[in-house]
Design an enzyme around this catalytic site. Sequence first.
Site, PDB file in Angstrom:
ATOM      1  N   SER A 124       7.485   0.578  -5.515  1.00  0.00           N
ATOM      2  CA  SER A 124       6.420   1.582  -5.566  1.00  0.00           C
ATOM      3  C   SER A 124       6.958   2.957  -5.182  1.00  0.00           C
ATOM      4  O   SER A 124       7.897   3.062  -4.369  1.00  0.00           O
ATOM      5  CB  SER A 124       5.341   1.163  -4.571  1.00  0.00           C
ATOM      6  OG  SER A 124       4.436   2.199  -4.338  1.00  0.00           O
ATOM      7  N   TYR A 152       2.427  -1.587   4.216  1.00  0.00           N
ATOM      8  CA  TYR A 152       2.611  -1.966   2.805  1.00  0.00           C
ATOM      9  C   TYR A 152       3.849  -1.272   2.240  1.00  0.00           C
ATOM     10  O   TYR A 152       4.727  -1.908   1.642  1.00  0.00           O
ATOM     11  CB  TYR A 152       1.367  -1.602   1.969  1.00  0.00           C
ATOM     12  CG  TYR A 152       1.659  -1.656   0.493  1.00  0.00           C
ATOM     13  CD1 TYR A 152       1.850  -2.875  -0.154  1.00  0.00           C
ATOM     14  CD2 TYR A 152       1.800  -0.482  -0.266  1.00  0.00           C
ATOM     15  CE1 TYR A 152       2.164  -2.932  -1.501  1.00  0.00           C
ATOM     16  CE2 TYR A 152       2.110  -0.528  -1.612  1.00  0.00           C
ATOM     17  CZ  TYR A 152       2.291  -1.756  -2.226  1.00  0.00           C
ATOM     18  OH  TYR A 152       2.617  -1.804  -3.566  1.00  0.00           O
ATOM     19  N   LYS A 156       7.799  -2.748   0.845  1.00  0.00           N
ATOM     20  CA  LYS A 156       8.518  -2.452  -0.405  1.00  0.00           C
ATOM     21  C   LYS A 156       9.900  -1.868  -0.091  1.00  0.00           C
ATOM     22  O   LYS A 156      10.894  -2.210  -0.729  1.00  0.00           O
ATOM     23  CB  LYS A 156       7.717  -1.472  -1.269  1.00  0.00           C
ATOM     24  CG  LYS A 156       6.420  -2.036  -1.808  1.00  0.00           C
ATOM     25  CD  LYS A 156       6.664  -3.154  -2.809  1.00  0.00           C
ATOM     26  CE  LYS A 156       5.384  -3.786  -3.295  1.00  0.00           C
ATOM     27  NZ  LYS A 156       5.577  -5.001  -4.081  1.00  0.00           N
TER      28      LYS A 156
HETATM   29  P1  NAD Z   1      -2.588  -7.759  -8.044  1.00  0.00           P
HETATM   30  O1  NAD Z   1      -3.101  -8.052  -6.675  1.00  0.00           O
HETATM   31  O2  NAD Z   1      -3.565  -7.614  -9.139  1.00  0.00           O
HETATM   32  O3  NAD Z   1      -1.525  -8.878  -8.463  1.00  0.00           O
HETATM   33  C1  NAD Z   1      -0.702  -9.532  -7.529  1.00  0.00           C
HETATM   34  C2  NAD Z   1      -0.779 -11.018  -7.828  1.00  0.00           C
HETATM   35  O4  NAD Z   1       0.038 -11.729  -6.913  1.00  0.00           O
HETATM   36  C3  NAD Z   1      -2.201 -11.595  -7.679  1.00  0.00           C
HETATM   37  O5  NAD Z   1      -2.493 -12.354  -8.836  1.00  0.00           O
HETATM   38  C4  NAD Z   1      -2.130 -12.472  -6.437  1.00  0.00           C
HETATM   39  O6  NAD Z   1      -2.999 -13.568  -6.525  1.00  0.00           O
HETATM   40  C5  NAD Z   1      -0.664 -12.870  -6.445  1.00  0.00           C
HETATM   41  N1  NAD Z   1      -0.108 -13.199  -5.124  1.00  0.00           N
HETATM   42  C6  NAD Z   1      -0.200 -12.481  -3.973  1.00  0.00           C
HETATM   43  N2  NAD Z   1       0.480 -13.083  -2.994  1.00  0.00           N
HETATM   44  C7  NAD Z   1       1.031 -14.203  -3.518  1.00  0.00           C
HETATM   45  C8  NAD Z   1       1.835 -15.238  -3.009  1.00  0.00           C
HETATM   46  N3  NAD Z   1       2.215 -15.263  -1.723  1.00  0.00           N
HETATM   47  N4  NAD Z   1       2.207 -16.237  -3.827  1.00  0.00           N
HETATM   48  C9  NAD Z   1       1.836 -16.256  -5.133  1.00  0.00           C
HETATM   49  N5  NAD Z   1       1.061 -15.307  -5.672  1.00  0.00           N
HETATM   50  C10 NAD Z   1       0.663 -14.286  -4.875  1.00  0.00           C
HETATM   51  O7  NAD Z   1      -1.666  -6.473  -7.926  1.00  0.00           O
HETATM   52  P2  NAD Z   1      -1.000  -5.585  -9.066  1.00  0.00           P
HETATM   53  O8  NAD Z   1      -1.663  -4.266  -9.062  1.00  0.00           O
HETATM   54  O9  NAD Z   1      -0.905  -6.350 -10.325  1.00  0.00           O
HETATM   55  O10 NAD Z   1       0.440  -5.385  -8.430  1.00  0.00           O
HETATM   56  C11 NAD Z   1       1.546  -6.191  -8.776  1.00  0.00           C
HETATM   57  C12 NAD Z   1       2.745  -5.772  -7.945  1.00  0.00           C
HETATM   58  O11 NAD Z   1       3.014  -4.386  -8.195  1.00  0.00           O
HETATM   59  C13 NAD Z   1       2.549  -5.903  -6.444  1.00  0.00           C
HETATM   60  O12 NAD Z   1       3.763  -6.335  -5.870  1.00  0.00           O
HETATM   61  C14 NAD Z   1       2.226  -4.487  -5.999  1.00  0.00           C
HETATM   62  O13 NAD Z   1       2.601  -4.245  -4.679  1.00  0.00           O
HETATM   63  C15 NAD Z   1       3.091  -3.669  -6.963  1.00  0.00           C
HETATM   64  N6  NAD Z   1       2.577  -2.302  -7.158  1.00  0.00           N
HETATM   65  C16 NAD Z   1       1.278  -2.121  -7.526  1.00  0.00           C
HETATM   66  C17 NAD Z   1       0.796  -0.827  -7.675  1.00  0.00           C
HETATM   67  C18 NAD Z   1      -0.647  -0.575  -8.020  1.00  0.00           C
HETATM   68  O14 NAD Z   1      -1.147   0.521  -7.741  1.00  0.00           O
HETATM   69  N7  NAD Z   1      -1.362  -1.518  -8.625  1.00  0.00           N
HETATM   70  C19 NAD Z   1       1.648   0.274  -7.484  1.00  0.00           C
HETATM   71  C20 NAD Z   1       2.977   0.034  -7.123  1.00  0.00           C
HETATM   72  C21 NAD Z   1       3.433  -1.275  -6.970  1.00  0.00           C
HETATM   73  C1  WQD Z   2      -5.106   8.834  -5.955  1.00  0.00           C
HETATM   74  C2  WQD Z   2      -5.712  10.196  -5.669  1.00  0.00           C
HETATM   75  C3  WQD Z   2      -6.654  10.360  -3.463  1.00  0.00           C
HETATM   76  C4  WQD Z   2      -9.864   7.440  -4.128  1.00  0.00           C
HETATM   77  C5  WQD Z   2      -1.904   4.247  -3.745  1.00  0.00           C
HETATM   78  C6  WQD Z   2      -0.897   3.626  -2.837  1.00  0.00           C
HETATM   79  C7  WQD Z   2       0.429   3.509  -3.531  1.00  0.00           C
HETATM   80  C8  WQD Z   2       0.314   2.809  -4.890  1.00  0.00           C
HETATM   81  C9  WQD Z   2      -0.796   3.378  -5.715  1.00  0.00           C
HETATM   82  C10 WQD Z   2       0.855   0.493  -4.618  1.00  0.00           C
HETATM   83  C11 WQD Z   2      -5.398  10.713  -4.261  1.00  0.00           C
HETATM   84  C12 WQD Z   2      -7.734  10.487  -4.511  1.00  0.00           C
HETATM   85  C13 WQD Z   2      -8.763   8.265  -4.290  1.00  0.00           C
HETATM   86  C14 WQD Z   2     -11.141   8.010  -3.943  1.00  0.00           C
HETATM   87  C15 WQD Z   2     -10.146  10.197  -4.124  1.00  0.00           C
HETATM   88  N1  WQD Z   2       0.002   1.419  -4.740  1.00  0.00           N
HETATM   89  N2  WQD Z   2      -8.917   9.611  -4.303  1.00  0.00           N
HETATM   90  N3  WQD Z   2     -11.235   9.384  -3.967  1.00  0.00           N
HETATM   91  O1  WQD Z   2      -3.041   7.007  -2.739  1.00  0.00           O
HETATM   92  O2  WQD Z   2      -1.770   7.905  -4.741  1.00  0.00           O
HETATM   93  O3  WQD Z   2      -1.487   5.558  -4.089  1.00  0.00           O
HETATM   94  O4  WQD Z   2      -2.011   3.449  -4.948  1.00  0.00           O
HETATM   95  O5  WQD Z   2       2.042   0.563  -4.495  1.00  0.00           O
HETATM   96  O6  WQD Z   2       1.261   2.811  -2.680  1.00  0.00           O
HETATM   97  O7  WQD Z   2      -0.771   4.429  -1.683  1.00  0.00           O
HETATM   98  O8  WQD Z   2      -3.615   6.248  -5.090  1.00  0.00           O
HETATM   99  O9  WQD Z   2      -5.684   5.845  -6.348  1.00  0.00           O
HETATM  100  O10 WQD Z   2      -5.751   5.722  -3.826  1.00  0.00           O
HETATM  101  O11 WQD Z   2      -5.448   7.935  -4.926  1.00  0.00           O
HETATM  102  O12 WQD Z   2     -10.299  11.419  -4.135  1.00  0.00           O
HETATM  103  O13 WQD Z   2     -12.154   7.333  -3.768  1.00  0.00           O
HETATM  104  O14 WQD Z   2      -7.133  10.070  -5.729  1.00  0.00           O
HETATM  105  O15 WQD Z   2      -6.895  11.204  -2.390  1.00  0.00           O
HETATM  106  O16 WQD Z   2      -5.272  12.109  -4.372  1.00  0.00           O
HETATM  107  P1  WQD Z   2      -2.484   6.797  -4.067  1.00  0.00           P
HETATM  108  P2  WQD Z   2      -5.183   6.355  -5.043  1.00  0.00           P
END
Ligand code: NAD
Ligand code: WQD
Length: 347
Positions: A124, A152, A156
């Site tokens: 991330s 979190y 990562k």
């Molecule tokens: P998500 O929660 O929709 O998907 C994660 C999946 O992993 C889920 O289906 C959950 O049931 C499964 N899971 C969790 N813990 C587990 C375990 N111990 N064993 C087996 N399965 C497990 O999340 P997502 O948005 O699809 O994210 C996928 C990956 O990408 C995550 O590692 C997340 O940290 C990373 N990521 C997500 C974002 C985002 O904003 N969505 C941003 C950056 C990184």
């Molecule tokens: C985006 C923008 C908020 C909600 C997070 C995690 C990051 C990654 C992605 C996993 C910001 C604004 C948000 C609301 C708002 N996840 N906002 N009202 O914070 O950039 O990133 O998700 O890895 O680790 O930190 O994403 O979607 O929460 O916010 O004004 O109700 O929207 O302040 O500017 P963020 P976000």
Amino acid sequence: MKILITGGAGYIGSHTLIELSNAGYKFVVFDNLSNSSKKSIKRVEKIIKTPIFFEEGDVRDKKALNKVFKKYKIDSVIHFAGLKSVSESVQNPLEYYDNNIVGTLKLLEVMKKNNCKKLVFSSSATVYNEVDAQNYTPLKENFPTGVTTNPYGRTKYFIEEILKDLCLSDLKFKIAILRYFNPVGAHESGTIGEDPNGIPNNLMPYISQTAVGKREFLSVFGGDYLTHDGTGVRDYIHVVDLANAHVKALNYLNSKNKQTANPLIVNIGTGVGYSVIDMIKAFEKVSGKKVPYKIVQRRLGDISTCYSDSSYAKEVLNWESKKTIDDMCADSWKWQSNNPNGYSKNK
Ligand code: NAD
Ligand code: WQD
């Protein structure tokens, strides 16, 4: 030979299954369904018109994982499984360290035991030092990492460091670390998408739930940032583009004969930043719905601006984003309006 997709029932995983299938890859999904529904898998099966191998299990369960490796002759892994809520991680850090870090360690042990040494890992943009993200956007892959603001983000960062050590110790490991920016949107069918539990933390699900009438108004966190309209700027990336980046990363690992002691680390973003107000306006335009909002105080831990330099992804993976902000909003809306309660009928 199959690819193991941990967390494949989740938001990004389910979209990636479609792109993998389109590219001719064979895979097995391994998920404990802690934050997803098996319905996503059923719906992906409809889209790709092929049955999916699904095994329910937890990545911390080495015995179960080992069985799956043997049963399907797994030769590479895309590791999505993990917990991802920043606020939850602050409240319950041990659960996050256990699930994300211990889960990854167990997976790596089983991979090593089964001589499976190709891995794509979901990292991330949150790993970049907060101060640098604030002052030095666009963020490049060689910018400093580790000064993160929450457990979190630290999981990562720690996992990235573990993967670097592993590559150093065993040159046969080929690992791609993808640093996602802000994934949004949904598959164009409108049948799969992001389905957060309870009140969404992230912007896009909050906007779409407001537009569909589930939330009264959106709180915009801060209107006094040094940005073009005072609201926070992020690099939103369409989930289908992001899914495609995993196919490109796998292609890269499969084509790479040269041994290196380092994982490949790549930003996956568009390289363009949009503000909260930009997103609201684009969403209103494509959906024809009003998104009532109020500007409130800044959210603790937020930064003003964060977007990627995405040129390395183009150079090394031949990947770049194709979808526009309008696509992101239109596809999020299609998913939300077709499925106001996500995968569950009674949410
Ligand atoms: P998500 O929660 O929709 O998907 C994660 C999946 O992993 C889920 O289906 C959950 O049931 C499964 N899971 C969790 N813990 C587990 C375990 N111990 N064993 C087996 N399965 C497990 O999340 P997502 O948005 O699809 O994210 C996928 C990956 O990408 C995550 O590692 C997340 O940290 C990373 N990521 C997500 C974002 C985002 O904003 N969505 C941003 C950056 C990184
Ligand atoms: C985006 C923008 C908020 C909600 C997070 C995690 C990051 C990654 C992605 C996993 C910001 C604004 C948000 C609301 C708002 N996840 N906002 N009202 O914070 O950039 O990133 O998700 O890895 O680790 O930190 O994403 O979607 O929460 O916010 O004004 O109700 O929207 O302040 O500017 P963020 P976000």
